[in-house]
Design a protein around this motif. Structure first.
Motif, short mmCIF file in Angstrom:
data_model
loop_
_atom_site.label_atom_id
_atom_site.label_comp_id
_atom_site.label_asym_id
_atom_site.label_seq_id
_atom_site.Cartn_x
_atom_site.Cartn_y
_atom_site.Cartn_z
N ASP A 63 -11.96 -5.64 -0.10
CA ASP A 63 -11.43 -5.72 1.26
C ASP A 63 -9.97 -5.25 1.33
O ASP A 63 -9.34 -4.96 0.31
CB ASP A 63 -11.59 -7.13 1.83
N GLY A 64 -9.45 -5.17 2.54
CA GLY A 64 -8.10 -4.68 2.76
C GLY A 64 -7.02 -5.54 2.13
O GLY A 64 -6.02 -5.04 1.63
N TRP A 65 -7.23 -6.87 2.15
CA TRP A 65 -6.22 -7.78 1.56
C TRP A 65 -6.07 -7.52 0.07
O TRP A 65 -4.96 -7.35 -0.44
CB TRP A 65 -6.64 -9.24 1.74
N THR A 66 -7.22 -7.49 -0.63
CA THR A 66 -7.20 -7.31 -2.08
C THR A 66 -6.66 -5.93 -2.44
O THR A 66 -5.87 -5.78 -3.38
CB THR A 66 -8.63 -7.48 -2.65
N THR A 67 -7.06 -4.94 -1.65
CA THR A 67 -6.58 -3.58 -1.88
C THR A 67 -5.06 -3.53 -1.72
O THR A 67 -4.35 -2.95 -2.55
CB THR A 67 -7.25 -2.60 -0.89
N ALA A 68 -4.55 -4.15 -0.64
CA ALA A 68 -3.10 -4.17 -0.40
C ALA A 68 -2.37 -4.85 -1.55
O ALA A 68 -1.34 -4.35 -2.02
CB ALA A 68 -2.80 -4.87 0.93
N GLN A 69 -2.90 -5.96 -2.03
CA GLN A 69 -2.27 -6.67 -3.15
C GLN A 69 -2.22 -5.78 -4.39
O GLN A 69 -1.19 -5.72 -5.07
CB GLN A 69 -3.05 -7.95 -3.48
N GLN A 70 -3.32 -5.10 -4.66
CA GLN A 70 -3.36 -4.24 -5.85
C GLN A 70 -2.41 -3.05 -5.72
O GLN A 70 -1.75 -2.67 -6.69
CB GLN A 70 -4.79 -3.78 -6.14
N LEU A 71 -2.32 -2.49 -4.51
CA LEU A 71 -1.38 -1.38 -4.29
C LEU A 71 0.06 -1.85 -4.46
O LEU A 71 0.88 -1.16 -5.06
CB LEU A 71 -1.57 -0.79 -2.89
N ARG A 72 0.38 -3.04 -3.93
CA ARG A 72 1.73 -3.57 -4.03
C ARG A 72 2.12 -3.92 -5.46
O ARG A 72 3.27 -3.82 -5.84
CB ARG A 72 1.89 -4.84 -3.15
N SER A 73 1.14 -4.33 -6.26
CA SER A 73 1.46 -4.74 -7.63
C SER A 73 1.49 -3.56 -8.60
O SER A 73 1.95 -3.70 -9.73
CB SER A 73 0.47 -5.81 -8.12
N GLY A 74 1.01 -2.39 -8.16
CA GLY A 74 1.02 -1.23 -9.04
C GLY A 74 2.37 -0.52 -8.99
O GLY A 74 2.90 -0.28 -7.91
N GLU A 75 2.91 -0.21 -10.14
CA GLU A 75 4.23 0.42 -10.20
C GLU A 75 4.26 1.75 -9.44
O GLU A 75 5.20 2.05 -8.72
CB GLU A 75 4.62 0.64 -11.66
N ALA A 76 3.19 2.54 -9.59
CA ALA A 76 3.15 3.88 -8.98
C ALA A 76 2.83 3.83 -7.48
O ALA A 76 3.02 4.82 -6.78
CB ALA A 76 2.12 4.75 -9.70
N THR A 77 2.34 2.69 -6.98
CA THR A 77 1.88 2.62 -5.59
C THR A 77 2.63 1.59 -4.75
O THR A 77 2.38 1.49 -3.55
CB THR A 77 0.38 2.28 -5.54
N SER A 78 3.55 0.86 -5.34
CA SER A 78 4.19 -0.25 -4.62
C SER A 78 5.05 0.21 -3.44
O SER A 78 5.30 -0.55 -2.52
CB SER A 78 5.04 -1.09 -5.58
N HIS A 79 5.48 1.47 -3.45
CA HIS A 79 6.35 2.00 -2.38
C HIS A 79 5.57 2.53 -1.18
O HIS A 79 6.16 2.79 -0.13
CB HIS A 79 7.20 3.15 -2.94
N ILE A 80 4.26 2.73 -1.32
CA ILE A 80 3.47 3.34 -0.24
C ILE A 80 3.42 2.39 0.96
O ILE A 80 3.20 1.20 0.80
CB ILE A 80 2.04 3.67 -0.73
N LYS A 81 3.65 2.94 2.14
CA LYS A 81 3.61 2.13 3.36
C LYS A 81 2.17 1.77 3.71
O LYS A 81 1.30 2.64 3.67
CB LYS A 81 4.24 2.89 4.54
N LEU A 82 1.95 0.50 4.06
CA LEU A 82 0.60 0.02 4.36
C LEU A 82 0.48 -0.40 5.82
O LEU A 82 1.26 -1.23 6.30
CB LEU A 82 0.26 -1.18 3.46
N LEU A 83 -0.50 0.17 6.49
CA LEU A 83 -0.82 -0.19 7.88
C LEU A 83 -2.20 -0.82 7.88
O LEU A 83 -3.19 -0.16 7.54
CB LEU A 83 -0.81 1.06 8.76
#
Length: 125
Positions: A63-83
């Motif tokens: 789901d979106g919540w889990t995906t957002a958490q994983q993106l935020r915790s990844g060093e290469a993806t933590s800067h990507i803006k999430l809508l």
């Protein structure tokens, strides 16, 4: 073809909504890639390296919540803006999103003009 305003990864399990978001952003000058759920998003994100990811909340597999958490915790993806684009934008959802680090919300059904404005702001355009 004008200047590309930025790259957007559109993540939604509903094909109609994916198309709606894609067409609107594409017409505005964004380069758009799509994913069908959170797992598909995570599989593609490092190849695409988008400026903004639009995430549906309710999706199969991831789901979106889990995906957002994983993106935020990844060093290469933590800067990507999430809508987060969701049918349920209650206060609890927004608090949960803020705690994860979601940058913005849109509630379904959304106004395409509002979608474009929010994505432009997130992409820094």
């Amino acid at each position: 073809m004008g200047e590309v305003l930025g790259k957007v990864l559109v993540v939604d399990d509903d094909e109609v909504i994916r198309q709606l978001i894609t067409v609107n952003l594409h017409l505005e000058g964004f380069e758009v890639t799509t994913a069908t759920d959170g797992q598909d998003c995570l599989d593609q994100v490092l190849d695409v390296m988008p400026d903004v990811i639009t995430l549906d909340v309710m999706m199969p597999r991831l789901d979106g919540w889990t995906t957002a958490q994983q993106l935020r915790s990844g060093e290469a993806t933590s800067h990507i803006k999430l809508l987060l684009i969701t049918a349920r934008a209650q206060d609890d959802d927004k608090r949960r999103g803020r705690s994860i680090g979601v940058d913005a919300y849109l509630t379904k059904p959304f106004d395409p003009a509002e979608l474009i404005q929010v994505v432009r702001e997130l992409a820094g355009r």
